[in-house]
Scaffold this motif. Structure first.
Motif, mmCIF file in Angstrom:
data_model
loop_
_atom_site.group_PDB
_atom_site.id
_atom_site.type_symbol
_atom_site.label_atom_id
_atom_site.label_comp_id
_atom_site.label_asym_id
_atom_site.label_seq_id
_atom_site.Cartn_x
_atom_site.Cartn_y
_atom_site.Cartn_z
ATOM 1 N N GLY A 138 -8.859 -8.744 -1.711
ATOM 2 C CA GLY A 138 -7.489 -9.557 -0.415
ATOM 3 C C GLY A 138 -5.889 -9.359 -1.404
ATOM 4 O O GLY A 138 -5.235 -8.944 -0.625
ATOM 5 N N ILE A 139 -5.578 -10.104 -2.654
ATOM 6 C CA ILE A 139 -4.791 -9.919 -2.714
ATOM 7 C C ILE A 139 -4.066 -8.824 -3.394
ATOM 8 O O ILE A 139 -2.899 -8.508 -3.348
ATOM 9 C CB ILE A 139 -4.480 -10.782 -4.587
ATOM 10 N N ALA A 140 -4.752 -7.809 -4.271
ATOM 11 C CA ALA A 140 -4.314 -6.586 -4.358
ATOM 12 C C ALA A 140 -4.367 -5.343 -3.431
ATOM 13 O O ALA A 140 -2.944 -5.008 -2.867
ATOM 14 C CB ALA A 140 -5.716 -6.125 -5.537
ATOM 15 N N CYS A 141 -4.760 -6.272 -2.142
ATOM 16 C CA CYS A 141 -4.914 -5.344 -0.521
ATOM 17 C C CYS A 141 -2.730 -5.465 0.165
ATOM 18 O O CYS A 141 -2.402 -4.711 0.556
ATOM 19 C CB CYS A 141 -5.502 -5.165 0.036
ATOM 20 N N ALA A 142 -3.204 -6.689 -0.754
ATOM 21 C CA ALA A 142 -2.258 -7.897 0.546
ATOM 22 C C ALA A 142 -0.603 -6.882 -0.190
ATOM 23 O O ALA A 142 0.072 -6.806 0.533
ATOM 24 C CB ALA A 142 -2.031 -9.112 0.560
ATOM 25 N N LEU A 143 -1.042 -6.880 -1.741
ATOM 26 C CA LEU A 143 0.585 -6.356 -2.726
ATOM 27 C C LEU A 143 0.926 -5.159 -2.159
ATOM 28 O O LEU A 143 1.711 -4.731 -1.799
ATOM 29 C CB LEU A 143 0.291 -7.201 -3.068
ATOM 30 N N LEU A 144 -0.320 -4.998 -1.758
ATOM 31 C CA LEU A 144 -0.054 -3.215 -2.013
ATOM 32 C C LEU A 144 0.536 -2.673 -0.735
ATOM 33 O O LEU A 144 1.639 -1.806 -0.857
ATOM 34 C CB LEU A 144 -1.458 -2.639 -2.434
ATOM 35 N N LEU A 145 0.168 -3.548 0.349
ATOM 36 C CA LEU A 145 0.258 -2.902 1.893
ATOM 37 C C LEU A 145 1.496 -3.492 2.282
ATOM 38 O O LEU A 145 2.354 -2.955 3.092
ATOM 39 C CB LEU A 145 -0.753 -3.161 3.286
ATOM 40 N N ALA A 146 2.511 -5.122 1.573
ATOM 41 C CA ALA A 146 3.443 -5.062 2.215
ATOM 42 C C ALA A 146 4.417 -4.472 1.306
ATOM 43 O O ALA A 146 5.009 -4.209 1.868
ATOM 44 C CB ALA A 146 3.367 -6.838 1.219
ATOM 45 N N TRP A 147 4.419 -4.043 -0.334
ATOM 46 C CA TRP A 147 4.844 -3.227 -0.883
ATOM 47 C C TRP A 147 5.223 -2.102 -0.276
ATOM 48 O O TRP A 147 6.101 -1.476 -0.053
ATOM 49 C CB TRP A 147 4.739 -2.802 -1.848
ATOM 50 N N LEU A 148 3.659 -1.190 0.419
ATOM 51 C CA LEU A 148 3.762 0.066 0.779
ATOM 52 C C LEU A 148 4.951 -0.005 2.053
ATOM 53 O O LEU A 148 6.210 1.437 2.296
ATOM 54 C CB LEU A 148 2.846 1.001 1.086
ATOM 55 N N LEU A 149 4.414 -0.587 3.113
ATOM 56 C CA LEU A 149 5.120 -0.626 4.162
ATOM 57 C C LEU A 149 6.457 -1.205 4.119
ATOM 58 O O LEU A 149 7.883 -0.815 4.932
ATOM 59 C CB LEU A 149 4.586 -2.271 5.526
ATOM 60 N N GLU A 150 6.955 -2.549 3.069
ATOM 61 C CA GLU A 150 8.492 -2.504 3.144
ATOM 62 C C GLU A 150 9.018 -1.894 2.675
ATOM 63 O O GLU A 150 10.556 -0.965 2.625
ATOM 64 C CB GLU A 150 8.336 -4.211 2.413
#
Length: 174
Positions: A138-150
């Protein structure tokens, strides 16, 4: 301020998506195992016959059925051959799902059986597991998604000139 809330929402979305990964892997593994057991039960009688007459070789039993003069036996040879192939396939699939987590994810992403994936998706019920691996996913996907979209939003803004001062824009247009 809106940007901060957007980051939080993306992080939460990534977290919720990420915690689904271990549950889906587990459901797929259980589905494969259930199909493998079912296939083995279907072959039990044939395995006993193969043990008695062909030293346990199911392929030799299928060959014997195919070579028979009896049309019923030849017809059953195709069905038995399909059962033997399916059992072997499910055994390979089960072995693939017994490896480490990264091997399981790779197998699901690249080589999983589409029919079993569809069955798993159809029966999957979203769940929030609080197991350590689910939290990590969950944390890995959250960080990756937030970083990619931002990063994509910032890059898009830079390309269309959002956030530049008038002075910088005039300097580049001369």
């Amino acid at each position: 301020m809106f940007r901060s809330y957007l980051r939080l929402a993306l992080f939460a979305l990534g977290l919720l998506i990420g915690v689904q990964v271990p549950g889906f892997i587990d459901d797929y593994s259980k589905r494969v195992e259930a199909h493998r057991i079912e296939a083995e039960l279907g072959l039990k009688g044939f395995r006993d016959t193969a043990k008695r007459f062909f030293k346990g070789d199911l392929v030799a039993l299928v060959g014997h059925y195919q070579a028979s003069a009896d049309p019923v036996m030849r017809s059953d040879a195709q069905s038995l051959g399909t059962l033997v192939e399916r059992s072997a396939f499910l055994e390979r699939e089960s072995q693939a799902m017994q490896g480490p987590w990264y091997a399981q994810v790779w197998h699901l992403a690249i080589a999983a059986d589409p029919a079993l994936m569809d069955e798993t998706f159809a029966a999957y019920r979203y769940q929030v597991l609080l197991a350590p691996q689910a939290i990590a996913w969950g944390i890995a996907c959250a960080l990756l998604l937030a970083w990619l979209l931002e990063s994509l939003l910032i890059l898009g803004g830079m390309l269309i000139g959002v956030g530049r001062s008038q002075k910088v824009q005039k300097r580049h247009w001369r």
